[in-house]
Design a protein around this motif. Structure first.
Motif, mmCIF file in Angstrom:
data_model
loop_
_atom_site.group_PDB
_atom_site.id
_atom_site.type_symbol
_atom_site.label_atom_id
_atom_site.label_comp_id
_atom_site.label_asym_id
_atom_site.label_seq_id
_atom_site.Cartn_x
_atom_site.Cartn_y
_atom_site.Cartn_z
ATOM 1 N N ALA A 224 -14.905 -14.761 -8.397
ATOM 2 C CA ALA A 224 -14.514 -13.681 -7.498
ATOM 3 C C ALA A 224 -15.661 -11.932 -7.682
ATOM 4 N N GLN A 225 -15.743 -12.052 -7.018
ATOM 5 C CA GLN A 225 -16.167 -11.511 -7.346
ATOM 6 C C GLN A 225 -15.430 -10.160 -7.326
ATOM 7 N N SER A 226 -15.857 -8.503 -8.094
ATOM 8 C CA SER A 226 -15.563 -7.365 -8.033
ATOM 9 C C SER A 226 -14.600 -7.000 -6.618
ATOM 10 N N ILE A 227 -12.916 -6.197 -7.587
ATOM 11 C CA ILE A 227 -12.395 -5.414 -6.529
ATOM 12 C C ILE A 227 -12.131 -4.246 -7.370
ATOM 13 N N PRO A 228 -11.838 -3.283 -6.532
ATOM 14 C CA PRO A 228 -11.596 -1.350 -6.995
ATOM 15 C C PRO A 228 -10.491 -1.611 -8.051
ATOM 16 N N ARG A 229 -10.628 -0.763 -8.712
ATOM 17 C CA ARG A 229 -9.305 -0.625 -9.482
ATOM 18 C C ARG A 229 -8.510 1.054 -9.002
ATOM 19 N N HIS A 230 -8.408 0.561 -7.225
ATOM 20 C CA HIS A 230 -7.305 1.708 -7.059
ATOM 21 C C HIS A 230 -6.567 1.096 -6.054
ATOM 22 N N GLY A 231 -5.885 1.721 -5.500
ATOM 23 C CA GLY A 231 -4.700 1.243 -4.262
ATOM 24 C C GLY A 231 -3.907 0.192 -4.443
ATOM 25 N N LEU A 232 -4.351 -0.232 -3.814
ATOM 26 C CA LEU A 232 -4.125 -2.369 -2.885
ATOM 27 C C LEU A 232 -5.343 -2.827 -4.309
ATOM 28 N N GLY A 233 -6.171 -2.224 -4.807
ATOM 29 C CA GLY A 233 -7.384 -3.438 -5.418
ATOM 30 C C GLY A 233 -6.647 -3.489 -6.951
ATOM 31 N N ALA B 136 1.151 -0.966 0.104
ATOM 32 C CA ALA B 136 0.443 -0.288 0.013
ATOM 33 C C ALA B 136 0.819 1.367 -0.040
ATOM 34 N N ALA B 137 1.751 1.300 0.642
ATOM 35 C CA ALA B 137 3.245 2.045 1.029
ATOM 36 C C ALA B 137 3.229 2.620 -0.560
ATOM 37 N N LYS B 138 3.723 1.915 -1.117
ATOM 38 C CA LYS B 138 5.025 1.830 -2.071
ATOM 39 C C LYS B 138 3.657 1.696 -2.928
ATOM 40 N N GLY B 139 2.695 1.815 -3.303
ATOM 41 C CA GLY B 139 1.624 1.700 -4.628
ATOM 42 C C GLY B 139 1.944 0.407 -5.534
ATOM 43 N N ARG B 140 2.488 -0.535 -5.142
ATOM 44 C CA ARG B 140 3.118 -1.035 -5.587
ATOM 45 C C ARG B 140 2.351 -2.202 -6.660
ATOM 46 N N PRO B 141 2.792 -2.113 -7.625
ATOM 47 C CA PRO B 141 1.502 -2.114 -8.749
ATOM 48 C C PRO B 141 1.049 -3.758 -9.009
ATOM 49 N N ARG B 142 2.168 -5.394 -8.396
ATOM 50 C CA ARG B 142 1.675 -6.387 -8.522
ATOM 51 C C ARG B 142 2.142 -7.077 -6.616
ATOM 52 N N PHE B 143 1.541 -8.287 -6.819
ATOM 53 C CA PHE B 143 2.155 -8.992 -5.440
ATOM 54 C C PHE B 143 3.302 -9.947 -5.529
ATOM 55 N N ASN B 144 3.954 -8.691 -6.035
ATOM 56 C CA ASN B 144 5.555 -9.402 -5.958
ATOM 57 C C ASN B 144 6.572 -10.059 -5.160
#
Length: 337
Positions: A307-316, A55-63
């Motif tokens: 899977a239900q829809s997940i928001p398209r912002h932040g960790l989403g 969340a803090a890094k705004g990392r785009p993937r769960f690497n």
């Protein structure tokens, strides 16, 4: 992160190190200096703490994240080693640890590193960093500390505390200032899980130095299937055995539901990422949820994970990326950690 934090500035004194360790053990984020760059640390055993890194890094993937430990013994306790791999790993540790080398090794069943820190993989990235302050902090914590570079994703890695604050002030709990980093580039990452070791990322230990101990090493220049960046994975790696259906708006009785917020009615089985719609909680529960729905859904004869829809912002965005990868057709090509 949704709320602005007061970022403490801690000096590299015994008191500052103890305070940093207290924060880490409480699930907080603390940036600290190593010989390479400043890392953004969280206790690696806690999915919720690790989610805060993304969340803090705004990392785009769960690497997968590198887990830092104070010595080789505690690092190797997190891994399963045998045969030639064990010989090479111990030889590398003897020469380069503490230092700017990260080894990718098989994850032990008894490892305390969380699924989220490992990105759900069966491998771990482990390092013993050099630096009096970093090692004192890790000894004080007494557990693996996950720590990617302490900057917003996509920006230049920080080599001093000022760089960290310029990028993350108000997004993390503290920075432990040990002065400028002596190397200033990330650690070398070497994957030892293959028959021939693979260089995943060049860094503070040279390929020539590694070859002296390991023999032949594959790397992007001579191994075209491997993407040059690290970490990185193919789209469907470690996908559940059940097919995954994205952005579900209705659920059939023969489906397992990965819910977010209010569950849809009618599912044969449900795992809720976050009833309150909290993305950090959802990120922390994602891999456990996929594993549970896959195993229990298969046992019950269910056909799909919806899977239900997940928001398209932040960790989403990161959660959606991981779900998209889980839904991809299976492949069998080389995968990086």
């Amino acid at each position: 992160m949704s709320d602005t934090l007061h970022t403490e500035r801690l000096a590299a004194t015994p008191e500052g190190i103890r305070r940093a360790a207290e924060l880490l053990k409480a699930g907080k984020l603390v940036a600290f200096g190593t010989e390479t760059v400043y890392g953004l640390g969280a206790i690696a055993s806690s999915d919720m703490a690790v989610a805060k890194i993304f969340a803090a890094k705004g990392r785009p993937r769960f690497n997968p994240l590198i887990s830092h430990l104070p010595d080789a013994q505690s690092a190797f306790a997190q891994a399963s080693l045998s045969g030639r791999m064990e010989e090479i790993a111990h030889a590398l540790a003897e020469r380069f640890w503490p230092g700017p080398l990260t080894m990718v090794l098989p994850r032990s069943p008894d490892s305390t590193v969380s699924d989220l820190a490992a990105a759900g993989l069966s491998t771990l990235a482990l390092r013993v960093p050099r630096g009096k302050t970093a090692l004192a902090l890790l000894r004080e914590v007494g557990a693996p500390v996950a720590a990617p570079s302490a900057n917003v994703s996509g920006t230049v890695s920080p080599s001093n505390a000022f760089h960290v604050l310029r990028s993350l002030d108000g997004r993390i709990d503290a920075v432990l200032d040990s002065g400028p980093c002596s190397i200033g580039v990330e650690s070398t990452v070497l994957d030892l899980t293959r028959e021939v070791p693979v260089l995943l990322r060049p860094g503070g230990v040279t390929l020539e130095d590694l070859t002296e101990l390991c023999g032949p090493i594959r790397h992007p220049d001579d191994f075209s299937e491997i993407a040059p960046a690290s970490p990185g994975r193919l789209a469907s790696h470690y996908a559940p055995s059940l097919p995954v259906r994205l952005d579900a708006t209705s659920i059939a009785p023969d489906e397992a539901q990965l819910a977010f917020g209010t569950p849809l009615p009618g599912a044969g089985l449900t795992w809720n990422l976050s009833e309150s719609g909290n993305l950090e909680e959802a990120a922390a529960r994602l891999f456990a949820g996929l594993r549970f729905l896959d195993a229990e859904g298969t046992r019950r004869g269910l056909t799909t994970i919806a899977a239900q829809s997940i928001p398209r912002h932040g960790l989403g965005l990161a959660i959606r990326d991981r779900l998209r990868r889980a839904a991809e057709p299976r492949t069998h090509a080389v995968t990086l950690t």
